[in-house]
Design a protein around this motif. Structure first.
Motif: not given
Length: 796
Positions: A9-38
């Motif tokens: 399990s030696a790879f665990v901490m190294v990989t967790l540090l390397i992977l990046l948090i994905i910015p939400s700007s890449f995704f389009i908001d549901a309101e723009i899609m004009d579909y309800p959430s419920f």
């Protein structure tokens, strides 16, 4: 389940540090899609394509709900045929808001896709039903009888069902398929199951679960094959319960985790180039059980066939596809239980073996006895000998190099010509002189006969070609050069039959076709003429269309419509659960065959009796529509004739008892149809030499089980769907029993069979009295044994 893999399990901490948090700007908001959430019930949604040409449609998705980066609705394949009710995660281009990638992370009906015009309805009674276009309920969540009032899609991608009091009744997070998203936890008792392939949505063989406080990746088999086992995993956050690891969820550095159809567990994050996956299991590529397919050998340079790691100079295996070695290898000469005396072993060099053995035959046995025992066992495909223990492999998966001294022997089929015995030297020389002289004389006679035959054949050929030109209603006649171009010089081979090979081709119009290139004279020409005359001018949805033919000099070719899913036998006799057909599809196939035969028997100008109905002659298109093919043995009967006298023809096991008198009616096809129906429902051949002696003949086994009231024991066990519909399957078995009675007059016509399946006629007679009408197991065995090979149909 065998779990014996130790990983670090030696790879665990190294990989967790390397992977990046994905910015939400890449995704389009549901309101723009004009579909309800419920949405609240009652309500309904039809799977109908839109003409808006939105990025949803370009991705094959018809949303019902949307929230953040997730959408819930109908997700269809590129051709629009198979659709899932699913939750999908989207990657949207930030430049023009056009969809560039969509990935299903949960689906309700992965093993039973629906078609266009399918319906999702939340009824006034509070039930959520997914119905196919024919109004069949395909999926409905279990809510313990409580009424559903609302559907809600959370920002995490969880589909949640609520009652009127806003109490949660059900959530998709509790029923994972092949993926986990952020916020979702995989707990003990839940399993991720990979898709069967990159293009197929049904459940495959690879699985991943939390078992006894450990992450376990394994392949479903008998027994299960574990290829990873550890208390840690890269890019996953473990959770402890009472000091013991109990579950995990996706780390914030990834958007979702997916178990792929190749067994790789990957964490996917969004990069500018799209979804990018990182392997989470720290194991070498050869550790995956099916990395090189059946009989494939995993080497550092890639996948190869067993011949490359054996001391034997002869070649017994070849790649299924030379351009894609990881698809596995196939035997040049398939193993035959009937020819066990001609079998031997291909010995691999020490250290190559399958990761997990199928069964232990003996733990105290000599190597010679181990081999001999495997040769005598039809189900043994290979044997591994290690430290005095003998293991049998009933299926050969990928093989890999190990540090052990295991000896692995793969069973191979030798030529029908035995090895020459070792004679003394002088006797050898005398024998060589005699054999050489004899062969020379025979060869000379052969050349003379060939010359005479070809001269005669040339004249006959010209007459035959003129005859075909004068026939009315014939399909397109192609030249040999045209078909060479259509098939790209016969380069894409689909398979082989008794009279030649079949190649895939594309006509100038763009239509795909299958071209059968016949080889030989005599019976081949007769089969060719029969086929052209029989189906050249008839058309029915459940009969394979003859697009055209070629009769030019000695070349005989038939051009058929292309059937993407091949012949029925590859689907019903395959013990791979991933390829098991559902009850709905099997029932449809049976009805399609019945409709095709009913048309031949009753709706043509002359009654056409096929005479060779068997799974190999039933072809399936891309939607599993079944079509009867191969009319090379068929017989025309006048409308005013009730029976006809003809020479025996067909395939043992499918031939009706009246063939012994050579006086037959169209009811011989009804008998063969009944046998095929039983094979489809039971998932086995009507004569199976690998079974116990008392179970080898399916009809005898069927009769015994019927008398014992245990017909459900025969239902195909490779399909859970068949088991859950066992009562309906047994009813169809009774129809098959009506078709295989010994007296042809007692059998129904195919038009009656069609009405039976459509529900307008009840099964007549009592099964206890009518089944087989006294046909015993001994009678069946006798009939099968007296049929001469020259009269029979081979693979066509």
């Amino acid at each position: 389940m065998i779990m014996n893999i130790n990983t670090s399990s030696a790879f665990v901490m190294v990989t967790l540090l390397i992977l990046l948090i994905i910015p939400s700007s890449f995704f389009i908001d549901a309101e723009i899609m004009d579909y309800p959430s419920f949405v609240n019930g009652p309500n309904s949604w039809r799977n109908t394509p839109s003409t808006s040409f939105s990025f949803w449609e370009s991705a094959g998705v018809r949303p019902i709900l949307a929230n953040g980066m997730f959408a819930c609705g109908f997700h269809c394949s590129l051709d629009g045929g198979d659709c899932l009710f699913s939750v999908s995660i989207f990657e949207i281009s930030s430049e023009d808001n056009s969809s560039s990638s969509t990935q299903v992370v949960w689906s309700a009906n992965r093993n039973n896709p629906v078609e266009m015009q399918a319906l999702l309805e939340l009824t006034s009674e509070g039930k959520l039903n997914l119905k196919d276009a024919n109004d069949t309920v395909v999926w409905s969540p279990s809510t313990s009888g409580k009424s559903i009032s609302r559907l809600n899609l959370t920002t995490e991608g969880n589909l949640v069902l609520f009652d009127e009091t806003n109490h949660m009744l059900w959530q998709s997070f509790d029923h994972p398929t092949d993926s986990l998203v952020r916020g979702q936890r995989l707990v003990s008792g839940q399993i991720l199951r990979a898709n069967v392939s990159s293009a197929g949505s049904s459940e495959g063989r690879y699985a991943f679960a939390v078992i006894d406080g450990k992450f376990v990746a394994y392949m479903d088999s008998d027994p299960s094959q574990s290829y990873y086992q550890s208390s840690s995993i890269l890019s996953a956050e473990p959770e402890f319960q009472n000091g013991k690891f109990g579950s995990f969820h996706v780390a914030d550095s990834a958007n979702f985790i997916q178990l792929g159809s190749d067994g790789h567990l990957k964490a996917y994050e969004l990069k500018e180039s799209g979804w990018e996956g990182t392997d989470l299991l720290p194991i070498d590529p050869c550790s995956y059980p099916f990395v090189c397919g059946n009989y494939g050998v995993c080497l550092e340079k890639g996948c190869s066939c067993p011949d490359s790691v054996s001391e034997n100079e002869a070649a017994f295996f070849r790649p299924i596809d030379f351009t894609t070695p990881n698809l596995g290898c196939s035997a040049m000469q398939p193993i035959s239980c009937e020819s066990s005396l001609l079998q031997s072993f291909l010995e691999l060099r020490s250290g190559y073996s399958q990761r997990v053995y199928t069964s232990l035959f003996s733990n105290t046995i000599a190597l010679k006895d181990c081999k001999e025992a495997c040769l005598k066992n039809c189900s043994c495909k290979a044997a591994t000998y290690t430290k005095g223990s003998c293991y049998f492999l009933s299926q050969v998966d990928s093989l890999k190099k190990t540090n052990s001294k295991d000896l692995t022997f793969i069973k191979v089929q030798n030529s029908t010509i035995s090895d020459r015995p070792h004679f003394p030297e002088r006797k050898k020389q005398n024998t060589s002189v005699i054999v050489g002289s004899t062969l020379g004389a025979i060869f000379g006679v052969f050349l003379i006969c060939t010359f005479i035959f070809l001269r005669f054949k040339k004249g006959f050929q010209e007459v035959e070609e003129d005859y075909l030109d004068n026939m009315l209603g014939m399909p397109t006649r192609f030249s040999y050069e045209e078909l060479k171009n259509v098939t790209k010089n016969f380069s894409n081979k689909l398979g082989e039959g008794g009279f030649g090979s079949i190649f895939q081709g594309t006509l100038p119009s763009g239509s795909e076709v299958a071209v059968k290139h016949l080889v030989g004279f005599g019976p081949v020409n007769k089969s060719f003429m029969t086929e052209v005359q029989t189906i050249g001018s008839i058309h029915h949805f459940n009969l394979v269309s003859l697009v055209g033919f070629c009769a030019q000099k000695f070349n005989r070719l038939l051009v058929y419509e292309y059937m993407a899913n091949g012949s029925l036998d590859r689907w019903i006799f395959n013990k791979n659960r991933d390829l098991a057909l559902s009850w709905k599809i099997r029932r449809k196939i049976i009805l399609d065959i019945a409709k095709g035969l009913a048309y031949l028997h009753e709706d043509c100008n002359q009654k056409i009796v096929h005479l060779d109905i068997k799974p190999e002659n039933i072809l399936l298109d891309e939607h599993f529509n079944a079509k009867v093919s191969d009319f090379g043995l068929s017989k025309l009967i006048g409308k005013d004739q009730s029976r006809v006298i003809t020479t025996m023809r067909g395939t043992p096991g499918y031939m009706a008892p009246e063939w012994l008198s050579s006086v037959i009616t169209e009811k011989v096809d009804v008998y063969s149809f009944g046998i095929v129906v039983l094979e489809i429902l039971c998932g086995r051949r009507n004569v199976d030499e690998c079974q116990l002696e008392e179970d080898r003949h399916l009809l005898g086994l069927f009769k015994r089980k019927q008398e014992e009231g245990q017909l459900m024991d025969l239902v195909d066990k490779c399909s859970d769907d068949m088991q859950s519909n066992a009562a309906e399957v047994v009813q169809m078995m009774k129809v098959a029993a009506w078709c295989v009675q010994i007296e042809h007059a007692r059998r129904p016509s195919m038009s009656i069979v069609v009405k039976l399946f459509e529900g307008s006629v009840d099964v007549a007679g009592n099964l206890n009295e009518d089944f087989q009408n006294g046909l015993t197991l001994e009678a069946m065995e006798t009939f099968a044994s007296i049929v001469l090979p020259s009269m029979l149909s081979g693979p066509r």
